[in-house]
Design a protein around this motif. Structure first.
Motif, PDB file in Angstrom:
ATOM      1  N   UNK A 128      29.858  45.080  39.141  1.00 40.69           N
ATOM      2  CA  UNK A 128      30.974  45.756  39.798  1.00 40.69           C
ATOM      3  C   UNK A 128      30.992  47.238  39.442  1.00 40.69           C
ATOM      4  N   UNK A 129      30.765  47.536  38.177  1.00 34.12           N
ATOM      5  CA  UNK A 129      30.754  48.933  37.745  1.00 34.12           C
ATOM      6  C   UNK A 129      29.574  49.679  38.353  1.00 34.12           C
ATOM      7  N   UNK A 130      28.434  49.051  38.365  1.00 26.75           N
ATOM      8  CA  UNK A 130      27.231  49.690  38.923  1.00 26.75           C
ATOM      9  C   UNK A 130      27.408  50.089  40.380  1.00 26.75           C
ATOM     10  N   UNK A 131      28.057  49.229  41.140  1.00 28.23           N
ATOM     11  CA  UNK A 131      28.158  49.441  42.585  1.00 28.23           C
ATOM     12  C   UNK A 131      29.508  50.024  43.011  1.00 28.23           C
ATOM     13  N   UNK A 132      30.300  50.445  42.036  1.00 31.57           N
ATOM     14  CA  UNK A 132      31.550  51.105  42.346  1.00 31.57           C
ATOM     15  C   UNK A 132      32.568  50.224  43.045  1.00 31.57           C
ATOM     16  N   UNK A 133      32.579  48.936  42.664  1.00 34.32           N
ATOM     17  CA  UNK A 133      33.502  47.981  43.272  1.00 34.32           C
ATOM     18  C   UNK A 133      34.665  47.736  42.309  1.00 34.32           C
ATOM     19  N   UNK A 134      35.890  47.819  42.813  1.00 35.44           N
ATOM     20  CA  UNK A 134      37.057  47.571  41.975  1.00 35.44           C
ATOM     21  C   UNK A 134      37.033  46.150  41.431  1.00 35.44           C
ATOM     22  N   UNK A 135      37.359  46.000  40.160  1.00 37.06           N
ATOM     23  CA  UNK A 135      37.353  44.691  39.513  1.00 37.06           C
ATOM     24  C   UNK A 135      38.684  43.980  39.778  1.00 37.06           C
ATOM     25  N   UNK A 136      38.676  42.913  40.576  1.00 38.32           N
ATOM     26  CA  UNK A 136      39.931  42.226  40.889  1.00 38.32           C
ATOM     27  C   UNK A 136      40.471  41.400  39.735  1.00 38.32           C
ATOM     28  N   UNK A 137      39.670  41.251  38.667  1.00 40.11           N
ATOM     29  CA  UNK A 137      40.113  40.443  37.526  1.00 40.11           C
ATOM     30  C   UNK A 137      40.645  41.287  36.381  1.00 40.11           C
ATOM     31  N   UNK A 138      40.528  42.599  36.472  1.00 39.35           N
ATOM     32  CA  UNK A 138      40.928  43.469  35.361  1.00 39.35           C
ATOM     33  C   UNK A 138      42.419  43.364  35.095  1.00 39.35           C
ATOM     34  N   UNK A 139      42.747  43.204  33.822  1.00 37.50           N
ATOM     35  CA  UNK A 139      44.139  43.166  33.358  1.00 37.50           C
ATOM     36  C   UNK A 139      44.939  41.992  33.943  1.00 37.50           C
ATOM     37  N   UNK A 140      44.257  40.978  34.406  1.00 33.95           N
ATOM     38  CA  UNK A 140      44.952  39.796  34.923  1.00 33.95           C
ATOM     39  C   UNK A 140      45.044  38.738  33.818  1.00 33.95           C
ATOM     40  N   UNK A 141      46.219  38.247  33.515  1.00 29.99           N
ATOM     41  CA  UNK A 141      46.349  37.207  32.491  1.00 29.99           C
ATOM     42  C   UNK A 141      45.732  35.888  32.951  1.00 29.99           C
ATOM     43  N   UNK A 142      45.587  34.979  32.028  1.00 31.09           N
ATOM     44  CA  UNK A 142      45.008  33.672  32.347  1.00 31.09           C
ATOM     45  C   UNK A 142      45.815  32.981  33.439  1.00 31.09           C
ATOM     46  N   UNK A 144      46.093  33.907  36.542  1.00 26.04           N
ATOM     47  CA  UNK A 144      46.669  34.837  37.521  1.00 26.04           C
ATOM     48  C   UNK A 144      45.550  35.520  38.289  1.00 26.04           C
ATOM     49  N   UNK A 145      45.660  35.542  39.635  1.00 24.30           N
ATOM     50  CA  UNK A 145      44.593  36.059  40.493  1.00 24.30           C
ATOM     51  C   UNK A 145      45.172  36.935  41.601  1.00 24.30           C
ATOM     52  N   UNK A 146      44.443  37.982  41.947  1.00 23.37           N
ATOM     53  CA  UNK A 146      44.889  38.860  43.029  1.00 23.37           C
ATOM     54  C   UNK A 146      44.696  38.206  44.387  1.00 23.37           C
ATOM     55  N   UNK A 147      43.715  37.328  44.490  1.00 33.20           N
ATOM     56  CA  UNK A 147      43.419  36.656  45.760  1.00 33.20           C
ATOM     57  C   UNK A 147      44.270  35.398  45.892  1.00 33.20           C
ATOM     58  N   UNK A 148      44.996  35.275  46.998  1.00 33.50           N
ATOM     59  CA  UNK A 148      45.904  34.141  47.172  1.00 33.50           C
ATOM     60  C   UNK A 148      45.163  32.807  47.243  1.00 33.50           C
ATOM     61  N   UNK A 149      43.970  32.812  47.827  1.00 32.19           N
ATOM     62  CA  UNK A 149      43.196  31.571  47.913  1.00 32.19           C
ATOM     63  C   UNK A 149      42.741  31.121  46.527  1.00 32.19           C
ATOM     64  N   UNK A 150      42.296  32.080  45.700  1.00 34.59           N
ATOM     65  CA  UNK A 150      41.896  31.748  44.332  1.00 34.59           C
ATOM     66  C   UNK A 150      43.086  31.220  43.543  1.00 34.59           C
ATOM     67  N   UNK A 151      44.246  31.831  43.729  1.00 32.44           N
ATOM     68  CA  UNK A 151      45.445  31.375  43.026  1.00 32.44           C
ATOM     69  C   UNK A 151      45.813  29.950  43.445  1.00 32.44           C
ATOM     70  N   UNK A 152      45.741  29.672  44.734  1.00 34.80           N
ATOM     71  CA  UNK A 152      46.072  28.337  45.217  1.00 34.80           C
ATOM     72  C   UNK A 152      45.092  27.294  44.687  1.00 34.80           C
TER      73      UNK A 152
END
Length: 215
Positions: A128-142, A144-152
Motif C-alpha cells: 500500500x505504501x509503495x503504490x500510494x494507496x490509502x490504508x483502510x485498516x490504519x487506526x482501526x480497532x479490532x 472495526x472496518x471501513x468497508x460495510x461488507x467487511x464489517x457485515x
C-alpha cells in the motif's frame, strides 16, 4: 491465550520483505503498525507461518518463503489498487476474527493463525505504501472496518463462531476459502512482480490455513 493474542499485535513494519530472491529494501511504516499501533523495528516476516497446523512443521521456525527480499515494483491500475486495499481489509478481518475465537475457544489453531495474519497484513501494508494507496485498516480497532461488507462479514462470522468450536472452525474455513478465491482473481492480469509475489505467498498461506481448519 489472551497474552498470546496481545503479542500478535506488536509485529514488525520495517526492514526487508522475506519473499523470494530479489533484493529491494522497504522503509519503516512509522506509526502505522499492523493494527493501528506503532510500527516496530524488525524484519517483516520473522517466522511463524510454517507449512501449517498439523502438517509437519507447525507455525514456528523459519518462514516458508525463505530469507529473500521483495521483488521490484511494477505498475497497478486503479482497479488493482482498489483490490490491494480490499486485500488489506481481508487480512485484518481474518486476524481479528481468529483473535476473538482464540479468546472464546480452547483451540490453539486460532492463536497461531492470528499470528500469521499479522505478518500478512504487514506485507500488504508495505505494498500500500509503495503504490500510494490509502490504508483502510490504519487506526482501526479490532473488529472495526471501513468497508460495510467487511464489517457485515465479520459480525456474521463472529456470531456464528460463538456457538461452538466446530462452528468457529467452519467460520475460519469460510474466511480462508473466500480469501483463496479473492487472491486467485487478484493475481490475474498483474504486471507488478512485488504484488504478484506477495499475493502468491498469501494464497499459499490461505491454503495451509484452510487445511488447518478443516482437518
Amino acid at each position: 491465550m489472551r497474552s498470546i493474542i496481545r503479542r500478535t499485535a506488536t509485529v514488525v513494519a520495517a526492514g526487508a520483505l522475506g519473499l523470494g530472491g530479489l533484493a529491494v529494501a522497504v522503509p519503516a511504516l512509522a506509526g502505522n503498525g499492523p493494527f493501528g499501533g506503532p510500527a516496530a523495528s524488525s524484519t517483516i516476516f520473522p517466522g511463524g507461518d510454517g507449512p501449517g497446523y498439523g502438517m509437519g512443521n507447525g507455525y514456528g521456525g523459519t518462514h516458508c518463503m525463505g530469507a529473500g527480499l521483495i521483488a521490484e515494483q511494477g505498475a497497478l491500475t486503479g482497479a488493482q489498487k482498489a483490490t490491494l486495499a480490499s486485500i488489506a481489509q481481508r487480512e485484518k478481518l481474518a486476524h481479528d476474527l481468529y483473535a476473538a475465537f482464540a479468546d472464546r475457544h480452547d483451540a490453539a489453531v486460532f492463536a497461531h493463525i492470528a499470528r500469521a495474519e499479522t505478518h500478512h497484513l504487514t506485507a500488504v501494508r508495505t505494498l500500500l505504501q509503495r503504490y500510494g494507496v490509502a490504508d483502510p485498516t490504519a487506526q482501526r480497532p479490532a473488529g472495526s472496518f471501513t468497508d460495510s461488507a467487511a464489517q457485515a462479514t465479520y459480525d456474521r462470522l463472529l456470531k456464528q463462531g460463538d456457538g461452538s468450536l466446530s462452528a468457529a472452525l467452519a467460520a475460519g474455513a469460510q474466511i480462508e476459502h473466500d480469501d483463496i478465491a479473492a487472491l486467485s482473481a487478484a493475481l490475474d492480469g498483474l504486471d507488478a512482480a512485488d504484488v504478484e509475489q506477495v499475493y502468491s505467498w498469501l494464497l499459499a498461506a490461505s491454503q495451509r490455513h484452510l487445511t488447518a481448519f478443516t482437518s
